[in-house]
Design a protein around this motif. Structure first.
Motif, PDB file in Angstrom:
ATOM      1  N   ALA A 136      -6.181   6.257 -12.144  1.00  0.00           N
ATOM      2  CA  ALA A 136      -7.453   5.650 -11.739  1.00  0.00           C
ATOM      3  C   ALA A 136      -7.252   4.176 -11.387  1.00  0.00           C
ATOM      4  CB  ALA A 136      -8.488   5.806 -12.853  1.00  0.00           C
ATOM      5  N   ASN A 137      -6.480   3.481 -12.207  1.00  0.00           N
ATOM      6  CA  ASN A 137      -6.179   2.058 -11.915  1.00  0.00           C
ATOM      7  C   ASN A 137      -5.404   1.925 -10.611  1.00  0.00           C
ATOM      8  OD1 ASN A 137      -5.943  -0.725 -12.294  1.00  0.00           O
ATOM      9  ND2 ASN A 137      -4.025  -0.499 -13.449  1.00  0.00           N
ATOM     10  N   GLN A 171      -5.511   3.999  -8.128  1.00  0.00           N
ATOM     11  CA  GLN A 171      -6.416   4.310  -7.027  1.00  0.00           C
ATOM     12  C   GLN A 171      -7.270   3.099  -6.637  1.00  0.00           C
ATOM     13  OE1 GLN A 171      -8.547   7.670  -8.582  1.00  0.00           O
ATOM     14  NE2 GLN A 171      -6.985   9.175  -7.920  1.00  0.00           N
ATOM     15  N   GLN A 172      -7.677   2.314  -7.642  1.00  0.00           N
ATOM     16  CA  GLN A 172      -8.448   1.105  -7.361  1.00  0.00           C
ATOM     17  C   GLN A 172      -7.610   0.092  -6.562  1.00  0.00           C
ATOM     18  OE1 GLN A 172      -9.895  -0.386 -11.086  1.00  0.00           O
ATOM     19  NE2 GLN A 172     -11.364   1.302 -11.395  1.00  0.00           N
ATOM     20  N   GLN A 173      -6.355  -0.067  -6.979  1.00  0.00           N
ATOM     21  CA  GLN A 173      -5.463  -0.971  -6.258  1.00  0.00           C
ATOM     22  C   GLN A 173      -5.244  -0.503  -4.816  1.00  0.00           C
ATOM     23  OE1 GLN A 173      -1.816  -1.660  -8.377  1.00  0.00           O
ATOM     24  NE2 GLN A 173      -2.846  -2.067 -10.326  1.00  0.00           N
ATOM     25  N   TYR A 174      -5.097   0.821  -4.683  1.00  0.00           N
ATOM     26  CA  TYR A 174      -4.874   1.380  -3.356  1.00  0.00           C
ATOM     27  C   TYR A 174      -6.095   1.159  -2.458  1.00  0.00           C
ATOM     28  CZ  TYR A 174      -3.610   4.735   0.280  1.00  0.00           C
ATOM     29  OH  TYR A 174      -3.313   5.336   1.476  1.00  0.00           O
ATOM     30  N   ALA A 175      -7.276   1.370  -3.019  1.00  0.00           N
ATOM     31  CA  ALA A 175      -8.505   1.179  -2.248  1.00  0.00           C
ATOM     32  C   ALA A 175      -8.672  -0.288  -1.861  1.00  0.00           C
ATOM     33  CB  ALA A 175      -9.709   1.650  -3.064  1.00  0.00           C
ATOM     34  N   SER A 176      -8.317  -1.214  -2.788  1.00  0.00           N
ATOM     35  CA  SER A 176      -8.409  -2.648  -2.480  1.00  0.00           C
ATOM     36  C   SER A 176      -7.441  -3.038  -1.363  1.00  0.00           C
ATOM     37  CB  SER A 176      -8.115  -3.462  -3.746  1.00  0.00           C
ATOM     38  OG  SER A 176      -8.109  -4.861  -3.441  1.00  0.00           O
ATOM     39  N   ASP A 225      -6.277  -1.025   0.843  1.00  0.00           N
ATOM     40  CA  ASP A 225      -6.730  -0.368   2.073  1.00  0.00           C
ATOM     41  C   ASP A 225      -7.785  -1.224   2.768  1.00  0.00           C
ATOM     42  OD1 ASP A 225      -6.625   1.868   3.845  1.00  0.00           O
ATOM     43  OD2 ASP A 225      -8.588   2.470   3.075  1.00  0.00           O
ATOM     44  N   ARG A 226      -8.738  -1.765   1.989  1.00  0.00           N
ATOM     45  CA  ARG A 226      -9.754  -2.655   2.575  1.00  0.00           C
ATOM     46  C   ARG A 226      -9.111  -3.929   3.121  1.00  0.00           C
ATOM     47  NH1 ARG A 226     -12.468  -0.983  -2.138  1.00  0.00           N
ATOM     48  NH2 ARG A 226     -11.889  -2.944  -3.152  1.00  0.00           N
ATOM     49  N   LYS A 256       0.833  -1.202   0.000  1.00  0.00           N
ATOM     50  CA  LYS A 256       0.000   0.000   0.000  1.00  0.00           C
ATOM     51  C   LYS A 256       0.868   1.253   0.000  1.00  0.00           C
ATOM     52  CE  LYS A 256      -3.468   2.345   2.830  1.00  0.00           C
ATOM     53  NZ  LYS A 256      -4.244   2.290   4.097  1.00  0.00           N
TER      54      LYS A 256
END
Length: 255
Positions: A104-105, A107-112, A114-115, A56
């Motif tokens: 954008a891609n 950011q999706q990886q980062y959000a995943s 993070d969860r 992350k």
């Protein structure tokens, strides 16, 4: 083999087998093994949390770098347009548009991640609490088992002592009989030595003759005193103070 003997052999075999199994399947060792496995699982979860957090952080740094590049391309497009270089401005904006897709891609990886980090951290907390609670229960059970084991050993020792009291009493009775027999034998041999029936190897060579002469002299003295009494005379002179009082008793015939 009779039925009673067969039953006794089966009972002994079951007892030994049970004792062997108890020794092999010690619940304290089983609890320690279970605790070690839980600690290993907790360590794996913590390593996973650290790895996800590291990934992350890498994405975050990469995103910051791409954001800085995005800002730089916007500034470059404005500067190129100000200088009349529409082609350069168009190229900068095109790269900026491509960068938006990459961001954008990312950011999706980062959000995943993070969860995933939040889930792993929650799992780590729950597992840490479970391991701590299991450790307390494990130590309590081990202490209780150890105390119960000590009590069983003490009870078995008392039971074994109680069952052997009868044998101990029999041993004491036999020992007393042997002592009485030996005492009687010692007294008998003393009498035999005194009577001359047994030879005293520690006595002087002519002790038997001296003993017989002493017996004859004593009998002669008794006969003399008896004749003196029959003739009306004193059996022996009474000792006086000059003769030493009681020290002179038995010494009158020697004069």
């Amino acid at each position: 083999m009779s039925n009673s003997n067969s039953q006794r052999v089966r009972t002994i075999f079951r007892a030994k087998t049970s004792k062997a199994l108890d020794k092999i399947e010690d619940p304290r060792e089983t609890l320690d093994d279970s605790y070690d496995q839980q600690v290993k699982l907790l360590q794996q979860v913590r390593r996973a949390v650290a790895e996800v957090a590291t990934a992350k952080k890498r994405i975050e740094l990469q995103g910051e770098e791409m954001g800085a590049r995005y800002q730089r391309l916007g500034a470059q497009a404005g500067e190129a347009l100000a200088q009349g270089r529409e082609d350069l401005a168009r190229a900068a904006l095109e790269r900026r548009a491509m960068l938006e897709g990459q961001v954008a891609n990312l950011q999706q990886q980062y959000a995943s991640l993070d969860r995933q980090t939040a889930q792993l951290q929650d799992r780590e907390r729950r597992l840490t609490d479970q391991v701590a609670a299991f450790r307390i229960e494990k130590e309590t059970i081990k202490a209780t088992y150890t105390a119960s084991e000590a009590q069983v050993k003490a009870n078995e020792a008392v039971s074994g002592l109680s069952s052997s009291i009868e044998d101990i009493g029999s041993s004491l009775d036999r020992a007393r009989d042997r002592v009485a027999q030996m005492q009687a034998r010692a007294a008998a041999t003393d009498e035999l030595l005194a009577s001359g029936a047994l030879t005293d190897l520690t006595a002087a060579p002519d002790a038997d003759i001296e003993r017989q002469l002493a017996v004859i002299s004593a009998q002669a003295e008794i006969e003399r005193q008896l004749q003196a009494l029959q003739q009306g005379g004193p059996a022996a002179a009474a000792p006086n103070a000059a003769d030493g009082g009681w020290l002179g008793i038995g010494q009158g015939g020697a004069r």
